[in-house]
Write an enzyme that holds these catalytic residues in place. Structure first.
Site, short mmCIF file in Angstrom:
data_model
loop_
_atom_site.label_atom_id
_atom_site.label_comp_id
_atom_site.label_asym_id
_atom_site.label_seq_id
_atom_site.Cartn_x
_atom_site.Cartn_y
_atom_site.Cartn_z
N GLY A 193 0.92 -1.27 0.01
CA GLY A 193 0.06 0.09 -0.16
C GLY A 193 0.65 1.28 -0.15
N ALA A 194 2.01 1.42 0.88
CA ALA A 194 2.72 2.33 0.89
C ALA A 194 3.52 2.83 -0.36
CB ALA A 194 3.67 2.39 1.97
N PHE B 39 -12.82 -0.77 17.07
CA PHE B 39 -11.35 -1.59 17.14
C PHE B 39 -10.57 -1.37 18.30
CE2 PHE B 39 -11.16 -3.84 13.06
CZ PHE B 39 -9.67 -4.38 13.16
N GLN C 99 4.98 -5.72 17.82
CA GLN C 99 3.74 -6.18 18.33
C GLN C 99 3.45 -7.52 18.02
OE1 GLN C 99 -0.12 -4.67 16.31
NE2 GLN C 99 0.01 -3.27 17.92
N HIS D 54 0.08 -9.60 17.83
CA HIS D 54 -1.16 -9.53 17.74
C HIS D 54 -1.94 -10.66 18.52
CE1 HIS D 54 -5.34 -9.47 16.27
NE2 HIS D 54 -5.09 -8.55 15.61
N LEU E 236 -3.60 -14.90 11.03
CA LEU E 236 -4.10 -13.84 11.63
C LEU E 236 -5.86 -13.98 11.96
CD1 LEU E 236 -3.48 -11.08 13.30
CD2 LEU E 236 -4.39 -10.12 11.19
N GLU F 129 -8.72 -8.70 14.28
CA GLU F 129 -9.61 -7.81 15.48
C GLU F 129 -11.02 -7.48 15.26
OE1 GLU F 129 -8.21 -3.80 17.68
OE2 GLU F 129 -6.69 -5.37 17.32
N ARG G 152 -3.83 -3.75 21.77
CA ARG G 152 -3.20 -5.14 21.42
C ARG G 152 -2.27 -5.49 22.37
NH1 ARG G 152 -2.89 -4.68 14.91
NH2 ARG G 152 -5.28 -4.89 14.47
N HIS H 157 3.55 -9.93 14.93
CA HIS H 157 2.36 -9.34 13.76
C HIS H 157 3.11 -7.94 13.06
CE1 HIS H 157 -1.08 -8.25 11.77
NE2 HIS H 157 -1.20 -7.25 12.58
N GLU I 98 5.34 -0.14 7.01
CA GLU I 98 5.95 -0.72 8.09
C GLU I 98 7.30 -0.94 8.27
OE1 GLU I 98 5.35 -5.08 10.41
OE2 GLU I 98 4.12 -4.68 8.70
N ARG J 183 1.15 -0.20 18.13
CA ARG J 183 0.11 0.37 17.05
C ARG J 183 -1.39 -0.22 17.43
NH1 ARG J 183 -2.36 -1.84 12.97
NH2 ARG J 183 -1.07 -3.81 12.82
N LEU K 166 -3.23 0.43 8.05
CA LEU K 166 -3.52 0.63 6.56
C LEU K 166 -3.59 2.16 6.57
CD1 LEU K 166 -6.27 -1.76 5.88
CD2 LEU K 166 -3.86 -1.70 5.07
#
Length: 578
Positions: free
Chosen positions: A14-15, A115, A235, A237, A247, A250, A281, A351, A382, A393, A399
């Protein structure tokens, strides 16, 4: 082979795609990726993207920014968090306008769900802030951005593995990569380079991360003298599939799923009476492990593979099928369980990396605590550390980080390349990489890389995991140093050149070993507990001594630690209660 571009982006998640989309409007842009773009790990993000749209209930960006800072245990740079929350709204609407098929309310607005750690009015209670496309939000973002990049005529170098960063003094000039199809080295010359290579969860034995998440960008930068920031904060998860780490979003708890111990007790009532199962988390993950340690796991014998249940049976088949179709499918495929009929066995899974390549809010890579910029070098997603996640986070902020800071970096690159000179490179800039590849493929025998990988993952999982102490982390550093020494003798066993996955995996292993060392050293150095960094020998948060970011420099076989200040310009740090 030398390729000339104004902008080269390494990574097609995405980034990387959002940065490419912006940069390509004003520069000749290429995206280099070891995967086909829509296979990038962004596609595994299930639950949603946070933005204070207020479509379902009242919400404000300042509440979102505060939750981000508090959730990150006050190690978040607060102006960066403010930018994240303020620009979230436009980022989501931009994605919608580009074609992303969000789930809708009956009135046709983008729907939102709860969330962990997201609250109304500075912590009064949970709020519906996560915008979502069923439980396929990340996948939809990838599809949308990739289509737009194709439209903008971005050049794609698919299945190319980056192996080196080209620096001239304090200026980035391009990258060196191996073409997996042929084994040939390619030089991509550019005025600007952006790393968006994602996380590095494969350093741990049980992880939600894809096999490709091996920290290629941060490792390459570290070997070129660039520090990595806050590597001690990784982190876990709370809800990975027991034994597999895959995963369980959440979003299941956001829709009303409940964590239960062997007595079917909703144990989060004891650990977070306000937010319950939707606490941040780090808190939920530690709560699960505390129950297991106390013999309250489902097996109840304190075994390391004890687990707890995530009960979603009361949500009903219709809700699970419409709002959580992928999760329902995962449970049926990997566990043989229908979550509408039986609870899901879960355990925390490695995670997300809060740390990474240090950047400013424009995505520019910085070299030290004074904020010295590396000209033409950027990072986002990330693999980068802005820092908007601090010590922990919040769900759905990943995202959001991708699109907000991917877009900002791409826009800044568009301005930067207009005044920068095009580098004139020769084949000699790849000599180091060429010699390294030649050594790996020289035909001599050596230890098996797969065995080193397994030992590294076990050591990191057991000694630098959810709970940490000095003795374990010192032992982990000794383990990693010994493995790095063995790695020097590793050789490729497959002598072919086309799609040599043996070579690829050895390159990736080297990256993970370097990042494991930086992570363990940073964690040992921070003598406090904060967010995801939980020390049994230093159980309290220590703002007097440790309200600062870690900068870890890889110098051959040692790690040098420095620090930089945390921006606390909006909210004073307070004890974190939920």
């Amino acid at each position: 082979m030398i390729h000339q571009f104004e902008t080269v982006i390494v990574g097609s998640g995405g980034a990387g795609l959002y940065a490419a989309l912006e940069a390509s409007q004003r520069s000749k842009t290429a995206v280099l990726s070891k995967l086909y773009p829509i296979r990038s790990h962004t596609g595994a993000a299930q639950g949603g993207i946070s933005a204070a749209l207020g479509n379902v209930e009242e919400d404000k960006p300042e509440w979102h920014a505060f939750d981000t800072v508090k959730g990150g245990d006050y190690l978040v740079d607060q102006q960066a968090a403010h930018i994240l929350a303020e620009e979230a709204i436009q980022a989501v609407y931009d994605l919608e306008n580009r074609g992303l098929p969000f789930s809708r309310t009956p009135e046709g607005r983008i729907d939102q769900r709860r969330f962990g750690g997201h609250t109304r009015n500075f912590g009064e209670g949970p709020v519906r802030r996560a915008c979502y496309a069923a439980d396929r939000t990340g996948h939809m973002i990838l599809q949308t951005l990739y289509q737009q990049c194709i439209k903008n005529e971005v050049s794609f170098f698919d299945e190319f593995q980056v192996v080196d960063l080209i620096l001239e003094g304090n200026t980035a000039r391009g990258v060196v990569a191996v073409e997996l199809a042929t084994g040939e080295l390619h030089i991509l010359a550019a005025k600007a380079v952006l790393f968006a290579t994602g996380g590095f969860g494969r350093m741990f034995k049980i992880t939600s991360n894809a096999f490709a998440n091996t920290g290629d960008g941060p490792a390459v930068c570290a070997r070129r003298g660039i520090p990595l920031e806050d590597m001690e904060f990784f982190q876990f998860h709370p809800t990975g599939i027991m034994g597999l780490g895959i995963l369980i979003s959440e979003a299941v708890r956001g829709e009303g799923g409940i964590l239960q111990n062997r007595d079917r007790e909703r144990f989060m009532e004891r650990y977070s009476p306000t937010l319950l199962d939707l606490a941040p988390r780090d808190i939920v993950a530690r709560s699960i492990m505390t129950e297991v340690r106390a013999g309250q796991g489902i097996r109840g014998d304190r075994r390391i593979d004890d687990y707890v249940h995530l009960d979603a049976t009361h949500l009903g088949e219709t809700t699970l099928a419409t709002k959580l179709p992928d999760i329902t499918s995962f449970c049926k495929t990997y566990l043989g369980i229908d979550p509408a009929e039986k609870p899901i066995p879960v355990l925390p899974t490695a995670h997300y990396a809060m740390g990474g390549i240090p950047t400013d809010v424009q995505g520019r890579v910085i070299l030290d605590g004074a904020g010295t910029v590396v000209n033409g070098l950027y990072a986002a997603g990330e693999c980068a550390c802005v820092s908007v996640h601090g010590a922990n986070r919040l769900g759905t902020n990943s995202l959001l980080d991708l699109v907000v800071f991917g877009r900002r970096a791409g826009q800044h690159i568009g301005d930067y390349v207009k005044q920068a000179d095009q580098p004139q490179l020769t084949a000699a800039v790849a000599d180091e990489a060429r010699a390294w590849i030649a050594q790996l493929t020289d035909g001599s025998t050596g230890p098996h890389g797969g065995h080193i990988m397994d030992e590294m993952q076990v050591s990191m999982m057991e000694k630098v995991g959810i709970y940490r102490n000095a003795d374990d982390m010192k032992a982990a550093m000794d383990d990693i140093q010994a493995l790095r020494e063995r790695y020097r003798a590793v050789r490729v066993q497959d002598t072919g050149r086309a799609f040599n996955t043996d070579l690829l995996e050895i390159i990736e292993l080297g990256n993970l070993l370097d990042l494991s060392l930086l992570t363990a050293a940073s964690a040992l150095n921070r003598t406090e507990s904060r967010g995801a960094h939980s020390r049994e020998d230093f159980a309290e948060r220590d703002d007097d001594n440790w309200l600062k970011h870690t900068l870890a420099y890889l110098e051959d076989d040692t790690v040098r630690i420095d620090h930089k200040a945390v921006d606390i310009s909006i909210w004073e740090p307070k004890p974190r209660t939920y």
